[in-house]
Write an enzyme that holds these catalytic residues in place. Sequence first.
Site, PDB file in Angstrom:
ATOM      1  N   HIS A  50       0.832  -1.214   0.000  1.00 55.03           N
ATOM      2  CA  HIS A  50       0.000   0.000   0.000  1.00 55.03           C
ATOM      3  C   HIS A  50       0.867   1.265   0.000  1.00 55.03           C
ATOM      4  O   HIS A  50       0.468   2.297   0.528  1.00 55.03           O
ATOM      5  CB  HIS A  50      -0.981   0.003   1.179  1.00 55.03           C
ATOM      6  CG  HIS A  50      -2.060  -1.036   1.026  1.00 55.03           C
ATOM      7  ND1 HIS A  50      -3.197  -0.822   0.296  1.00 55.03           N
ATOM      8  CD2 HIS A  50      -2.136  -2.309   1.473  1.00 55.03           C
ATOM      9  CE1 HIS A  50      -3.948  -1.914   0.319  1.00 55.03           C
ATOM     10  NE2 HIS A  50      -3.322  -2.838   1.023  1.00 55.03           N
ATOM     11  N   THR A  51       2.042   1.148  -0.567  1.00 52.38           N
ATOM     12  CA  THR A  51       2.904   2.320  -0.710  1.00 52.38           C
ATOM     13  C   THR A  51       2.914   2.827  -2.149  1.00 52.38           C
ATOM     14  O   THR A  51       3.250   3.983  -2.389  1.00 52.38           O
ATOM     15  CB  THR A  51       4.357   1.980  -0.302  1.00 52.38           C
ATOM     16  OG1 THR A  51       4.726   0.781  -0.981  1.00 52.38           O
ATOM     17  CG2 THR A  51       4.481   1.764   1.196  1.00 52.38           C
ATOM     18  N   ASP A  52       2.545   1.957  -3.122  1.00 53.98           N
ATOM     19  CA  ASP A  52       2.714   2.376  -4.529  1.00 53.98           C
ATOM     20  C   ASP A  52       1.857   3.593  -4.864  1.00 53.98           C
ATOM     21  O   ASP A  52       2.333   4.563  -5.449  1.00 53.98           O
ATOM     22  CB  ASP A  52       2.512   1.215  -5.523  1.00 53.98           C
ATOM     23  CG  ASP A  52       1.144   0.554  -5.509  1.00 53.98           C
ATOM     24  OD1 ASP A  52       0.334   0.832  -4.612  1.00 53.98           O
ATOM     25  OD2 ASP A  52       0.896  -0.276  -6.419  1.00 53.98           O
ATOM     26  N   ALA A 147      -6.219 -13.904  -4.958  1.00 51.32           N
ATOM     27  CA  ALA A 147      -5.422 -14.384  -3.819  1.00 51.32           C
ATOM     28  C   ALA A 147      -4.236 -13.474  -3.540  1.00 51.32           C
ATOM     29  O   ALA A 147      -3.352 -13.816  -2.771  1.00 51.32           O
ATOM     30  CB  ALA A 147      -4.954 -15.810  -4.069  1.00 51.32           C
ATOM     31  N   GLY A 148      -4.190 -12.327  -4.185  1.00 45.62           N
ATOM     32  CA  GLY A 148      -3.116 -11.377  -3.897  1.00 45.62           C
ATOM     33  C   GLY A 148      -1.825 -11.672  -4.642  1.00 45.62           C
ATOM     34  O   GLY A 148      -0.776 -11.107  -4.315  1.00 45.62           O
ATOM     35  N   SER A 150      -1.708 -11.357  -8.030  1.00 43.24           N
ATOM     36  CA  SER A 150      -1.841 -10.577  -9.270  1.00 43.24           C
ATOM     37  C   SER A 150      -2.200 -11.402 -10.493  1.00 43.24           C
ATOM     38  O   SER A 150      -1.595 -11.238 -11.556  1.00 43.24           O
ATOM     39  CB  SER A 150      -0.547  -9.812  -9.562  1.00 43.24           C
ATOM     40  OG  SER A 150      -0.437  -8.756  -8.691  1.00 43.24           O
ATOM     41  N   SER A 151      -3.198 -12.250 -10.364  1.00 44.32           N
ATOM     42  CA  SER A 151      -3.623 -12.998 -11.549  1.00 44.32           C
ATOM     43  C   SER A 151      -4.175 -12.044 -12.612  1.00 44.32           C
ATOM     44  O   SER A 151      -3.980 -12.286 -13.813  1.00 44.32           O
ATOM     45  CB  SER A 151      -4.644 -14.071 -11.173  1.00 44.32           C
ATOM     46  OG  SER A 151      -5.754 -13.489 -10.530  1.00 44.32           O
ATOM     47  N   ASP A 196       1.946  -4.003  -9.492  1.00 44.54           N
ATOM     48  CA  ASP A 196       1.754  -5.344 -10.051  1.00 44.54           C
ATOM     49  C   ASP A 196       2.178  -5.393 -11.518  1.00 44.54           C
ATOM     50  O   ASP A 196       2.962  -6.243 -11.935  1.00 44.54           O
ATOM     51  CB  ASP A 196       0.287  -5.771  -9.920  1.00 44.54           C
ATOM     52  CG  ASP A 196      -0.207  -5.704  -8.494  1.00 44.54           C
ATOM     53  OD1 ASP A 196       0.636  -5.607  -7.587  1.00 44.54           O
ATOM     54  OD2 ASP A 196      -1.433  -5.733  -8.286  1.00 44.54           O
TER      55      ASP A 196
END
Length: 420
Positions: A50-52, A147-148, A150-151, A196
């Site tokens: 959560h920095t991007d 699921a986090g 990045s699909s 991502d």
Amino acid sequence: MNAAVKVQIVRPNPPDWQHWLAQFFAFSPGDVGSVRVFFAPGRVNLLGEHTDYNGGYVLPAALEMGTWVAVRPRLDGRLRFQSALFPGQDVTAVAASLTYRPEDGFANYPKGVAWAMREWLTQQGVVATANLPGADMMFYGDLPNSAGLSSSASIELATAAALNGLWELNSAAVDLALLSQRAENEFVGVQCGIMDQFSIAVGEANQALSLDCSTLNYRLVPVVLQDHLLVIANTHKPRDLAESKYNERRRECNQALAQLQRVRPQLRHLAEITPEQWPDLTTALNHPVLLRRARHVVFESHRAKMAPILLARGDLVAFGKQMNESHHSLRDDYEVTGPELDALAEAAWGAPGCLGSRMTGAGFGGCTVSLVQNSEVDGFIQQVSRVYQERVGWKPSFYLSGIGPGAREITNEVKLQWQF
Ligand code: GLA
């Protein structure tokens, strides 16, 4: 001593080429020579969550798991999409007029990329988009959805790489990342940051990406894990609220930034604040929630910025501690973990051979990533699985994937394994 429980351990699982390409030829009959194959990985973020979108640092790495797409040009300007993972879904769209349609499911991602690519080309004035060929595209993937890992960005970059090849654009990886992010923001409607798509576009084997999201300056950092492995564990928590909570965090960060700008008018992003400057700025924030959100961003970005030094020194113990600190901050200050991710991380902290563990990705469910000694991996997985199941009520799954290269064409590699 508990008996070993049956645990799901997933390793990178490329398509069965015979089977998948047979599906492709049934879908798109024709000349074997005009078929090309592209791959884009998923990503695991090691630090900097959560920095991007706050102009901070991130430290993600591309995985060996990802999305494959077989593609053949069409002369009628249409784009047609199928996926071996969603049998029965067959979406055809006119490349010149692409719109988001909920019923098109996964195909909205490649459609979005084709849309963003055409917009980008028009802005560049590079080619007359009317003359671009259409395409038949057949997908396959081995990443868990939602699921986090990045699909979605993986499908986007596989499409971007394929259209880049098909349309002979020779675009830079960074441009493919930016237009894929635009597809997700403007076509699909998800307000993600750049991490991502960027890591999937430029990743390299055994290297993490140290990216400054305020400038997009980056460098690749060797990840030498000595006798350790990355173990990814999936909470299998449904992530229904993830998108609205993600947007809520973005709004809170904007509010915090606006308040801080009253005392620091030059401040452009929260992550510009250093840990040294932070104590003097806290009184500018009028609400404890905003203070916690901003504090997470300041210290998390700093962790991600400095961690490459620990990797270069080979200090995996210190790196693992930073992973734990990151999880604490995401749990207490940013509040994006939830009971399932906390249960997985805490189980990992107490398991044999674990140097560090944290949630990875947006949170609210999804996965953790842990740094685990090779010789202890089996015991680690057994224990984490048992403790998690006792606390949460269902089993996690585990993924053992190395760090692989970013999005690319793999036609020649596939040809070696299967006679086109
Ligand atoms: C999602 C978004 C990224 C990033 C992470 C949190 O993965 O797509 O841009 O914001 O969440 O670090």
